[in-house]
Motif scaffolding. Structure first.
Motif, short mmCIF file in Angstrom:
data_model
loop_
_atom_site.label_atom_id
_atom_site.label_comp_id
_atom_site.label_asym_id
_atom_site.label_seq_id
_atom_site.Cartn_x
_atom_site.Cartn_y
_atom_site.Cartn_z
N VAL A 140 83.46 30.12 109.03
CA VAL A 140 82.11 29.69 108.74
C VAL A 140 81.70 28.30 109.62
N LYS A 141 82.35 27.82 110.22
CA LYS A 141 82.11 26.76 111.11
C LYS A 141 81.31 27.51 112.08
N LYS A 142 81.99 28.51 112.79
CA LYS A 142 81.73 29.04 114.20
C LYS A 142 80.71 30.14 114.32
N ILE A 143 80.50 30.52 113.18
CA ILE A 143 79.83 31.93 113.07
C ILE A 143 79.09 32.12 111.92
N PRO A 144 77.79 32.83 111.79
CA PRO A 144 77.33 32.98 110.38
C PRO A 144 78.05 34.15 109.61
N VAL A 145 78.41 33.69 108.14
CA VAL A 145 79.33 34.57 107.30
C VAL A 145 78.40 34.54 106.00
N VAL A 146 78.26 35.86 105.60
CA VAL A 146 77.96 35.86 104.16
C VAL A 146 79.15 36.61 103.44
N PHE A 147 79.45 36.02 102.27
CA PHE A 147 80.58 36.63 101.32
C PHE A 147 79.79 37.51 100.34
N PHE A 148 80.56 38.64 100.09
CA PHE A 148 79.71 39.41 99.04
C PHE A 148 80.79 39.79 97.95
N ASP A 149 80.36 40.09 96.70
CA ASP A 149 81.31 40.20 95.75
C ASP A 149 82.47 39.49 95.45
N ARG A 150 83.34 39.74 96.45
CA ARG A 150 84.70 39.12 96.18
C ARG A 150 84.70 37.85 97.19
N THR A 151 84.48 36.60 96.39
CA THR A 151 84.32 35.40 97.31
C THR A 151 85.49 34.53 96.60
N ILE A 152 85.41 33.37 97.61
CA ILE A 152 86.14 32.15 97.14
C ILE A 152 85.39 30.93 96.75
N GLU A 153 85.67 30.15 95.96
CA GLU A 153 85.01 29.02 95.36
C GLU A 153 84.60 27.93 96.45
N ASP A 154 85.79 27.68 97.14
CA ASP A 154 85.59 26.30 97.80
C ASP A 154 85.44 26.45 99.27
N ILE A 155 83.86 27.05 99.50
CA ILE A 155 83.83 27.30 100.75
C ILE A 155 82.08 27.23 101.01
N ASP A 156 81.81 26.60 102.16
CA ASP A 156 80.36 26.43 102.18
C ASP A 156 79.76 27.56 103.03
N ALA A 157 79.19 28.69 102.24
CA ALA A 157 78.78 29.69 102.79
C ALA A 157 77.77 30.47 101.77
N VAL A 158 77.12 31.32 102.28
CA VAL A 158 76.07 32.09 101.26
C VAL A 158 77.29 33.23 100.38
N LYS A 159 76.79 33.24 99.32
CA LYS A 159 77.76 34.26 98.63
C LYS A 159 76.57 34.95 97.54
N ILE A 160 76.94 36.41 97.70
CA ILE A 160 76.30 37.29 97.07
C ILE A 160 77.11 37.87 95.86
N THR A 161 76.92 37.51 94.61
CA THR A 161 77.87 37.94 93.70
C THR A 161 77.10 38.32 92.54
N THR A 162 77.71 39.12 91.56
CA THR A 162 77.17 39.61 90.32
C THR A 162 77.56 38.73 89.27
N ASP A 163 76.95 38.99 88.02
CA ASP A 163 77.20 37.79 86.92
C ASP A 163 78.72 38.35 86.31
N ASP A 164 79.75 37.86 86.88
CA ASP A 164 80.96 38.44 86.52
C ASP A 164 81.31 37.98 85.24
N TYR A 165 81.05 36.67 85.00
CA TYR A 165 81.41 35.93 83.60
C TYR A 165 80.70 36.70 82.66
N GLU A 166 79.35 36.73 82.75
CA GLU A 166 78.60 37.47 81.58
C GLU A 166 79.08 38.72 81.46
N SER A 167 79.13 39.62 82.49
CA SER A 167 79.64 40.88 82.28
C SER A 167 81.05 41.11 81.56
#
Lengths: 354, 354
Positions: A140-167
């Motif tokens: 993520v330091k070197k190239i634009p990255v977007v995470f989706f659905d399966r993400t990790i908490e501790d990282i500085d990037a855009v993350k597109i997720t769903t309301d997993d907890y609520e679901s």
DNA sequence: TTTATTTACGAATACGTTTAAGTGAAACGT
DNA sequence: ACGTTTCACTTAAACGTATTCGTAAATAAA
């Protein structure tokens, strides 16, 4: 490819410099409309196609994005790719696909190799076996990255997720509402915030309704299909749950098979609800209640934000949406006594995703 | 990307020329093993990644192949891509995905744009709306192309297909064997040899068993999901078939819904068998008899032959295999009187494709 | 020994595009 | 009139790699 038509060809033909041709092709303000038109016309006539390698080498733009996913033969991911591709198409971008098969090492190979400048940006849904996140932090330091659905908490990037907890919470609440008192949870994606949030949702729903938290009611997904099957059987035989929440689609079908083998009736003996994007959920026997993620939209959103980053458009962190999953009640989770004859989510479904 | 490590960096560091570095990296015989090792070591240490654009520009090799398919969110195609990707991975090739959404114009856009040298070769499964094949004829002259599953007759290229004629014939034979006398056929892929062969198989099976060929029993697939549904309903209501062969998966599920709506019992009133790669076929209600194509293997074979061409390995036309589909008998097509209690294709299926 | 061959490397160029910098002419401002 | 902009275009230099053609030294052949 011999004698291909290049800017040089066009330049010679029109008696102008290659610079002019290049700029004309890029619709530069420096070139008069007359000249542009001539260039465009000739380019079309000669079927000129810009050489992407040369262009990329010079400009550092590849017009290509990479999508790294665990598995393509999975409804969720293929729908997500569909969404990604739709956005990419509009921008004339090309889409590279990489499957990790849930293998962290493969994932690292991919991320490393994508540092070579082959792509302008990366969309990634993390492998469930990923435990070390260093490669992502470098990435993520070197190239634009977007995470989706399966993400990790501790990282500085855009993350597109769903309301997993609520679901997950709602799923548990739904089962409780249908009379379940001993609800098992099929846990997966342990290392990912996605999986962790779902588990929390389940747990919190139980405790909110004064149901005991029995750790034996929770089993974790195993790559080995047969082991998985056995684990579920064990769970059902020993713990005798009256409800099951499956946190991933791959967990749900084995439950059906186990019930068939054990002669258990769904939903009478055991109610099931699963995170799933199966198009055939309404046609299963019994039809499967699902928490369905908006896979197509997730793909679109993820790609959309990647392009925002590539365009250097500014946006606030809170503009990144958390999409909502839909809980679709079907036969597998409904108390027949409570809602007789109701056929929710049972109608002929138009193919909304395609 | 500033200050990237290039061959220049390595050359300077090791006090050798960039030519030597380049050759060492490509494991050239011109370079001593000592020097190679030094270069390799340093390359690894500095995390050197070859710039693909520069490499491609110079060598005209992209290490990339394109896959053009109608729809990725389809079990058959996602499995095929899976197979393709597996082969590509072994060769360190990258895979670009393009979806035509059954649109011939989109298809042309893609094939045209791929003439720019972005890829070394192309795998393609033809859009069903494709009627004019000129773009393919141009394409195969300029770049290695392998067609898979959905092909057209009149073109000089490797085509990986399945035994479509035999499969449809067998499907009809199967229904006849289970007592059907008025078998409808849901026709699709009209323009493609794939669809034509399936239709022929159906027709020949009927005539071989002295069943009349009623054209009203054949309907064609419509892009519009709702129209499709109505057409099927019309067919069933007016023609009262006792058996249906669906030549594509997308046709099968609507049949189920129509039967639900009309209160018809499958298989008692109407037997159904469909070309399909649905993983949930055994779990549908009733379980769906299928002709299942070896999608994963098709992908592997297609990619394999593409690489043979890229490697300029010679092979005879008769080395190109026609893969066999499997007819899996399940409840939807079985005469209950004839084979009571038999649960073919009903066991817990291991996830063979992943 | 002399000559031929092999080995291991380097210099220079080309791949096709983009772009910074420069140019001459026309248009403009005062 | 003069300098200043603007316009429309050209020149030339990259981008990073692969490859052809040398070449000097080492080795083999004579």
């Amino acid at each position: 490819m011999k004698g291909n038509v290049t800017v040089k060809t066009l330049a010679k033909e029109l008696n102008i410099s290659i610079a002019t041709v290049s700029k004309a092709l890029n619709d530069s303000y420096e070139i008069s409309i007359d000249t542009k038109q001539k260039v465009w016309d000739l380019a079309k006539k000669l079927k000129y196609e810009r050489n992407p390698a040369a262009s990329n080498l010079r400009s550092h733009k590849t017009k290509t994005i990479a999508v790294i996913i665990p598995e393509i033969a999975n409804n969720f991911f293929s729908l997500a790719i569909n969404g990604i591709e739709e956005i990419a198409r509009k921008r004339d971008y090309h889409v590279l696909i990489y499957q990790t098969h849930e293998n962290s090492e493969t994932e690292i190979t991919f991320t490393d190799s994508l540092l070579s400048g082959r792509v302008d940006g990366i969309l990634i849904s993390v492998s469930s076996n990923t435990e070390n996140y260093e490669h992502f932090k470098e990435l993520v330091k070197k190239i634009p990255v977007v995470f989706f659905d399966r993400t990790i908490e501790d990282i500085d990037a855009v993350k597109i997720t769903t309301d997993d907890y609520e679901s997950a919470y709602n799923a548990a609440y739904h089962l409780i509402g249908n009379g379940c008192k001993n609800i098992a949870y099929l846990h997966a994606l342990d290392n990912l915030s996605t999986g962790q949030k779902r588990l929390s949702g389940y747990r919190d729903a139980l405790s909110a309704h004064n149901l005991p938290a029995n750790p034996d009611l929770i089993i974790s997904y195993d790559k080995d299909t047969e082991k998985n099957y056995d684990n579920i059987k064990q769970l059902i035989v020993l713990q005798k749950p009256d409800g099951i929440i499956s946190s991933i689609e791959e967990f749900a079908l084995p439950c059906y098979y186990v019930c068939k083998e054990l002669g258990l009736n769904i939903p009478h003996d055991l109610k099931i609800i699963s995170f799933s994007n199966l198009s055939t959920a309404p046609l299963l026997s019994p039809s499967l209640s699902t928490i369905t993620q908006p896979a197509f939209e997730i793909g679109k959103e993820a790609a959309g934000f990647l392009f925002k980053i590539l365009d250097k458009k500014h946006f606030e962190p809170d503009e990144v949406p958390t999409l909502k999953s839909t809980l679709i009640q079907r036969e597998s989770s409904l108390d027949k006594n409570k809602s007789p004859g109701i056929h929710l989510g049972f109608h002929y479904q138009l193919n909304l995703n395609v």
